[in-house]
Enzyme design. Structure first.
Site, PDB file in Angstrom:
ATOM      1  CG  HIS A  69      -1.972   1.150   1.153  1.00 37.47           C
ATOM      2  ND1 HIS A  69      -1.855   2.357   1.311  1.00 37.47           N
ATOM      3  CD2 HIS A  69      -3.386   0.881   0.714  1.00 37.47           C
ATOM      4  CE1 HIS A  69      -3.049   2.955   1.288  1.00 37.47           C
ATOM      5  NE2 HIS A  69      -4.116   1.958   0.939  1.00 37.47           N
TER       6      HIS A  69
ATOM      7  CG  ASP B 180      -8.091  -3.491  -2.437  1.00 42.41           C
ATOM      8  OD1 ASP B 180      -9.526  -3.024  -2.447  1.00 42.41           O
ATOM      9  OD2 ASP B 180      -7.321  -2.715  -2.796  1.00 42.41           O
TER      10      ASP B 180
END
Length: 428
Positions: free
Chosen positions: A311, A368
């Site tokens: 991320h 996700d």
């Protein structure tokens, strides 16, 4: 906007000239150098691809500490909100800065029901989209079209905020469900006054004239949590797009439509769809060989990318991913669903967390990685995953847009560049 804590000045020396730039910090001790006078006084600009070191604003909405894995909305920890609140309450929190009381919650929920139906003329739009159209394309078009049917909502007056927020939340929910029904050739299901926000969405998605569908409480709880996890995430790509478009004085609908388009990208909101597609390929083509997949991910000459890992902000485990993982396990257990992709995802996660390559680069599973698996268990198709993300993110986009509109330092977005093209030429 709260007053910042001024810390003094930073000194910049260049080309024999010295200037002082103010330094200040926010409420969580994030420090920043104010460079607004930099170009005027030195002729210099900053070079920062992706704006990863550039603060575009001061904000009171969301706080993230990527190193410590902290995410808070208006001061409330994401784990606390996901455990104890409904999505409607969190939407109110983001917009108003406080959780609603009983009466405020009731009024807000009443607005959601009152404004949940789409204008009948807008329903005809769905007839002209091909069945294979991606729901995100339909959703973005519906968002910007709302400005034509509800122009009175373009005003930025504070007293109308609940009506604007609830209309957008309700109508975007309906547009999302309608686009799904259109894609599978089913008749549209209208919202019901006796169902909650999440119950209504599931009912509009899955009810048909012949199946007598009733929303499963397990799915309703899961959907509330999923939307809360997605509700805001500071100055990310889509939020920045919403504010960039809004800074030109474009209306809220145009700004939200632009945010939906930005979210569509596989490196942003589309990632959860790509996680599922990746897991399916691994199971089918690589026969679930996790070791092979890990080696491919580490090979810089291989184009393969491990989706759902790493991320831009979080350099530790994504706090939303922890909630999403537990929720995924709970939903599958309570629904009695067995999904080989979940087993594969867990094995893949264990391999990532145990490998020094990923640990040394601070690459951990993000939100996700597990949200798509939960949606899949609930019966929501893969091409709707990003739409679900968008529905969750709408209150955050609205809150960011409103804050931008009220910012006394706000200006139209206009980044600079370092030109590297040809110097002056003449046409021969």
């Amino acid at each position: 906007m709260s007053e910042v804590n001024k810390l003094g000045k930073a000194t910049l020396k260049f080309d024999g000239k010295t200037i002082e730039l103010p330094v200040f910090e926010g409420s969580e001790h994030e420090k920043a150098i104010d460079i607004r006078r930099l170009r005027k006084e030195t002729g210099l600009i900053t070079y920062d691809p992706g704006f990863v070191n550039t603060g575009s604003c001061q904000s009171e909405i969301t706080y993230i500490d990527g190193e410590k894995g902290i995410l808070r909305y208006r001061g409330y920890d994401i784990n606390d909100l996901a455990e104890k609140c409904e999505f409607v309450e969190v939407a109110y929190l983001l917009v108003h800065g406080k959780l609603p009381g009983k009466k405020q919650h009731q009024i807000f929920s009443t607005h959601l029901n009152s404004h949940s139906m789409l204008h009948e003329d807008m329903r005809h739009f769905f007839d002209n989209y091909p069945d294979h159209a991606h729901p995100m394309a339909t959703l973005s078009a519906m968002a910007v079209s709302l400005s034509s049917f509800y122009p009175e909502l373009e005003t930025s007056k504070k007293e109308n905020i609940d009506i604007r927020v609830t209309r957008l939340l309700s109508k975007m929910r309906a547009a999302a469900a309608f686009s799904y029904k259109k894609s599978i050739g089913h008749p549209i299901v209208q919202p019901r006054h006796d169902l909650s926000y999440c119950e209504n969405f599931l009912n509009m998605m899955f009810r048909t004239p012949v199946n007598g569908y009733e929303p499963d409480p397990v799915c309703v709880r899961a959907l509330n949590k999923l939307l809360i996890l997605h509700a805001d995430h500071e100055q990310n790509c889509s939020a920045s797009v919403v504010k960039m478009v809004g800074s030109s004085d474009a209306n809220l609908y145009a700004s939200i439509s632009a945010g939906i388009c930005a979210l569509w990208g596989p490196l942003h909101g589309g990632a959860n769809q790509h996680v599922i597609e990746m897991l399916e390929r691994i199971l089918k083509k690589d026969r679930g060989n996790v070791k092979k997949v890990i080696e491919r991910a580490k090979d810089k000459n291989d184009s393969f990318r491990l989706m759902g890992v790493g991320h831009r902000v979080y350099k530790s485990y994504d706090p939303r991913a922890k909630v999403a993982k537990q929720m995924c396990t709970d939903v599958l257990d309570q629904m009695g669903v067995k999904d080989p992709l979940v087993d594969l995802a867990q094995e893949l996660e264990e391999a990532v967390l145990a490998d020094d390559y990923f640990k040394s680069r601070s690459l951990y599973p993000n939100i996700d990685f597990y949200t798509g698996l939960t949606y899949r268990a609930m019966g929501i198709p893969t091409n709707m995953f990003t739409v679900m993300f968008a529905i969750g993110r709408i209150p955050g986009w609205i809150a960011q847009w409103l804050e931008m509109k009220e910012d006394p330092d706000g200006r139209i977005g206009r980044p600079r560049q370092v030109y590297t093209g040809p110097t002056k030429r003449k046409v021969s």
